[in-house]
Motif scaffolding. Sequence first.
Motif, mmCIF file in Angstrom:
data_model
loop_
_atom_site.group_PDB
_atom_site.id
_atom_site.type_symbol
_atom_site.label_atom_id
_atom_site.label_comp_id
_atom_site.label_asym_id
_atom_site.label_seq_id
_atom_site.Cartn_x
_atom_site.Cartn_y
_atom_site.Cartn_z
ATOM 1 N N THR A 159 0.830 -1.202 0.000
ATOM 2 C CA THR A 159 0.000 0.000 0.000
ATOM 3 C C THR A 159 0.863 1.251 0.000
ATOM 4 N N ASN A 160 0.233 2.384 -0.297
ATOM 5 C CA ASN A 160 0.952 3.655 -0.286
ATOM 6 C C ASN A 160 1.338 4.086 1.123
ATOM 7 N N GLU A 161 0.735 3.451 2.117
ATOM 8 C CA GLU A 161 1.021 3.790 3.510
ATOM 9 C C GLU A 161 2.012 2.813 4.144
ATOM 10 N N ALA A 162 2.631 1.960 3.341
ATOM 11 C CA ALA A 162 3.542 0.954 3.875
ATOM 12 C C ALA A 162 4.749 1.603 4.548
ATOM 13 N N ALA A 163 5.222 0.971 5.614
ATOM 14 C CA ALA A 163 6.441 1.436 6.279
ATOM 15 C C ALA A 163 7.584 1.473 5.277
ATOM 16 N N ALA A 164 8.473 2.454 5.412
ATOM 17 C CA ALA A 164 9.570 2.594 4.457
ATOM 18 C C ALA A 164 10.820 3.121 5.137
ATOM 19 N N ILE A 165 11.968 2.718 4.609
ATOM 20 C CA ILE A 165 13.249 3.222 5.104
ATOM 21 C C ILE A 165 14.110 3.653 3.920
ATOM 22 N N GLY A 203 26.058 -5.519 4.505
ATOM 23 C CA GLY A 203 24.771 -4.998 4.927
ATOM 24 C C GLY A 203 24.740 -3.480 4.778
ATOM 25 N N VAL A 204 23.605 -2.895 5.135
ATOM 26 C CA VAL A 204 23.427 -1.445 4.971
ATOM 27 C C VAL A 204 22.693 -0.847 6.164
ATOM 28 N N TYR A 205 22.820 0.464 6.293
ATOM 29 C CA TYR A 205 22.086 1.234 7.285
ATOM 30 C C TYR A 205 20.985 2.041 6.604
ATOM 31 N N GLY A 206 19.964 2.378 7.379
ATOM 32 C CA GLY A 206 18.896 3.205 6.846
ATOM 33 C C GLY A 206 18.200 3.998 7.936
ATOM 34 N N THR A 207 17.356 4.918 7.504
ATOM 35 C CA THR A 207 16.547 5.716 8.422
ATOM 36 C C THR A 207 15.089 5.662 7.982
ATOM 37 N N THR A 208 14.191 5.865 8.923
ATOM 38 C CA THR A 208 12.763 5.779 8.638
ATOM 39 C C THR A 208 12.302 6.954 7.782
ATOM 40 N N THR A 209 11.591 6.635 6.696
ATOM 41 C CA THR A 209 10.969 7.685 5.882
ATOM 42 C C THR A 209 9.444 7.643 5.991
ATOM 43 N N ARG A 210 8.909 6.485 6.439
ATOM 44 C CA ARG A 210 7.476 6.397 6.710
ATOM 45 C C ARG A 210 7.249 5.345 7.785
ATOM 46 N N ARG A 211 6.571 5.728 8.836
ATOM 47 C CA ARG A 211 6.324 4.809 9.943
ATOM 48 C C ARG A 211 5.310 3.741 9.543
#
Length: 232
Positions: A159-165, A203-211
Amino acid sequence: MSGELLEVADLGWHGLDGDRRLAFRRADDRGGFPWLTASKLPELILFVPQRRGPAVGGTLPTHVRTPEGQELAVFGQELATEVGRRHGSPVEMMHLNRGIFDEASISVIASTTVGEIGRLAAQRPDVRRFRPNILIASLRSVPFEEDEWVGGVLSFGETNEAAAIGITNRDERCSMVNLDPGSARPAAEVLKAIVRVRDNKAGVYGTTTRRGRLSVGQPIFFEPAAEHREHP
């Protein structure tokens, strides 16, 4: 300490709820990094978080099981005394609302990468050595594929509201990967293999762009900058 295998987790602005929110502070340390880690006391990874009744603060464990099987309250003096005894100097448990992270609040690795490092190091593959927040089984099955994700976005769900990093950088490894999660014994071959073939990064690091919510088995999509979605 030992990580927890979760079926579901909530992704917030400061990483996964409850992740890296507890730390032992070395009471006699006046430097800029007073936290006791397994790099200083390897047997810490043999301590296991437990939940006995309602979680502390909503997401935190209530107890810790020692390597000998004794269960001690997270904020109890018995646990601090036991860890301080092993370390050789006093420690105290601290609760940090936003957590403590090496570089970014989310760490990701692919299962194929874990398997390849195990092969190169002649060690049994064990994702626990890498302590990721998220383990991905990629359809491509290409070792170190994560390098290609830097600068892009991973979304969890359709969905468009899916969590994202947003993937920010490759994960530079330290001696923690050498510690056997079941015994805390070191095997230098693991870090040596990563240094030899991937410039000490896996591996990689990331930050939250959508909760949102993460769950085992959900589809994950990789989106390069301003491009179409595709399965990783």
